[in-house]
Design a protein around this motif. Sequence first.
Motif, short mmCIF file in Angstrom:
data_model
loop_
_atom_site.label_atom_id
_atom_site.label_comp_id
_atom_site.label_asym_id
_atom_site.label_seq_id
_atom_site.Cartn_x
_atom_site.Cartn_y
_atom_site.Cartn_z
N LEU A 1 0.82 -1.20 0.00
CA LEU A 1 0.00 0.00 0.00
C LEU A 1 0.86 1.26 0.00
O LEU A 1 1.93 1.29 0.60
N ASP A 2 0.38 2.29 -0.68
CA ASP A 2 1.08 3.57 -0.74
C ASP A 2 0.78 4.34 0.54
O ASP A 2 -0.36 4.74 0.78
N PRO A 3 1.78 4.58 1.41
CA PRO A 3 1.52 5.24 2.70
C PRO A 3 1.11 6.71 2.57
O PRO A 3 0.60 7.29 3.53
N ASP A 4 1.31 7.30 1.37
CA ASP A 4 0.97 8.72 1.20
C ASP A 4 -0.46 8.92 0.73
O ASP A 4 -0.92 10.06 0.65
N ILE A 5 -1.17 7.84 0.42
CA ILE A 5 -2.49 7.98 -0.20
C ILE A 5 -3.66 7.89 0.79
O ILE A 5 -4.63 8.65 0.67
N PRO A 6 -3.66 6.98 1.78
CA PRO A 6 -4.87 6.75 2.58
C PRO A 6 -5.40 7.99 3.27
O PRO A 6 -4.67 8.91 3.61
N HIS A 7 -6.70 7.97 3.48
CA HIS A 7 -7.39 8.99 4.28
C HIS A 7 -6.82 8.96 5.70
O HIS A 7 -6.46 7.89 6.20
N GLN B 1 -3.48 12.36 -1.52
CA GLN B 1 -4.33 11.81 -0.48
C GLN B 1 -5.82 12.03 -0.77
O GLN B 1 -6.22 13.03 -1.33
N PHE B 2 -6.63 11.00 -0.42
CA PHE B 2 -8.08 11.13 -0.51
C PHE B 2 -8.56 11.89 0.71
O PHE B 2 -8.19 11.59 1.86
N ASP B 3 -9.43 12.90 0.49
CA ASP B 3 -9.86 13.71 1.62
C ASP B 3 -11.28 13.39 2.07
O ASP B 3 -11.68 13.76 3.18
N ALA B 4 -12.06 12.70 1.25
CA ALA B 4 -13.44 12.39 1.64
C ALA B 4 -13.73 10.90 1.57
O ALA B 4 -14.63 10.41 2.24
N ARG C 1 -9.05 12.71 -6.38
CA ARG C 1 -9.01 12.15 -5.03
C ARG C 1 -9.63 13.09 -4.01
O ARG C 1 -9.53 12.85 -2.82
N LYS C 2 -10.25 14.15 -4.52
CA LYS C 2 -10.79 15.16 -3.60
C LYS C 2 -12.31 15.18 -3.70
O LYS C 2 -12.88 15.08 -4.79
#
Length: 536
Positions: A371-377, A411-414, A452-453
């Motif tokens: 998993l990409d650690p910079d992506i998760p909410h 990063q996903f914000d919602a 992603r927003k």
Amino acid sequence: MSAASCCLLAEDQFLCSICLDVFTNPVSTPCGHNFCKNCITEHWNSKVHCDCPNCKKVFDRRPELQVNTFISEMAAQFRQSAQQEASSSSSDQQAAKPGEVSCDVCTGTKLKALKFCLVCLASYCETHLEPHLTLSGLKRHQLINPVENLEGRMCTKHDKLLELFCKTDQVCVCMLCAISDHKTHDVVPLKEENEGKKAELGKTEAEIKQMIQKRQLNIQELKRSVKLRQRDVDREIAHGVQVFTALKEFVERVQAEFIKTIKEKQRTTEKQAENLIEALKQEISELKKRRSEIEQLLHSEDHLQLLRNFSSLNIAPPIKDWTEVSVCPPSYEGTLVRAAAQLEEMFSKKTKNLFEAELKRVQQYAVDVTLDPDIPHPCLFLSDDIKWVRDKDDDYYDYYEEVSLPDNSKQFDACCCVLGEQSFSSGRFYYEVQVKGKTDWYLGVARESVNRKGQISLTPQDGYWTICLRNENVYGALADPLVRLSLKSKPEKVGVFVDCEEGLVSFYDVDTAALIHSFTGCSFTEKTLPILPSWF
């Protein structure tokens, strides 16, 4: 003087050093040099002072020229001899064809030129080229392949031969251009610049050669790949033909059995009808016999015989009651259904085998997904080995509502979503996800550039190819609108296969080897990432 004695003299003694041809009306200057009368006259007409073209001696006044009869006679004899030799040798040479450069010296049939002299500015056939190859004064002239367009080698401004190259302006110039318009420029002879350009072209040629070799290797690799693909195609076709042949044979066998069963029932019915008909015919025969006996008695005059046989003939014969006689039609109920059930069972078995083989084939493209650690909410928690992710506790949600999210474009914000760290832009890849015991999930692949927003629509139009489970029992392929999926069993492990070249995304129930759904005609013009549930 004879031609034989003339030939004992050197050939260059009969050539004018101005026109480089055999003397015509030869004259001698006071310094002792010989020229064609017309050549030396034109030379002096173009000069301010009269000088000798050979020794450069300047004459105070123009000398009076008289034709040298001795040299003229020798030149005429030499010309005649040379023409005889030229005519004998020209028979072996080819005449100039249309589009070919012809010799400028030939007076009769124009022969094909072999070389062009940059000093004489003339083209020569094999015969007339001889002086340039043998005479010391002409050997210094530069010869090139014949040129048809001489004007292209002349300076349009000064009508002089282009002999120099201006490195400053990168143009070819004549001698007069070099001392006028290009006086302060870096001007070099064409030969010198030509050598430099040849060196550059040599490097370019080497680079092009390497490019050609590389592309030839690419062609070989493509041919090898096509050949391997052709083997795969032949193998796949052979396997498909084998499968369909087996299915066809089974269908034909079930069809034959179905027809046989129907016909056997029909034959049984026909046999029953034949037995009844035979029994009826037997009774008819008996009745006809009784009727015949009765008719005989009715016409008999023997009263005694009538009375004796009356009691036996008047009794009803032992026959059946055929009032309700009929043949019960055969029942075909269930015959076709049972045949169809056999086909369904066979197809189900074959389909299962095919899906199992298909799943094994795509599993060879399995990749290890992290998993990409910079992506998760921020509400998601990643494991130390970044192999799985889960929701954080409720206390974090209370804290999260009070803080602002960091500025992270990845990063996903919602959406509580996580993408794989590995990306793929070509070829094939496959990975599996455990979904056992989960009541709501979605998984698949997404383009790297997806939004992603805010609220996200996980559809192919927005760069997502996913399937989902909602409300514990509603399976669907996320599209617009949602495609409901009817599954025989709840999958516990889902396999995802992507073929970037084919534009294919397929989902499999790993345990049953069943195909869940496929997205076709997908466009993968950029990197593609796995998209995974938050509890993976």
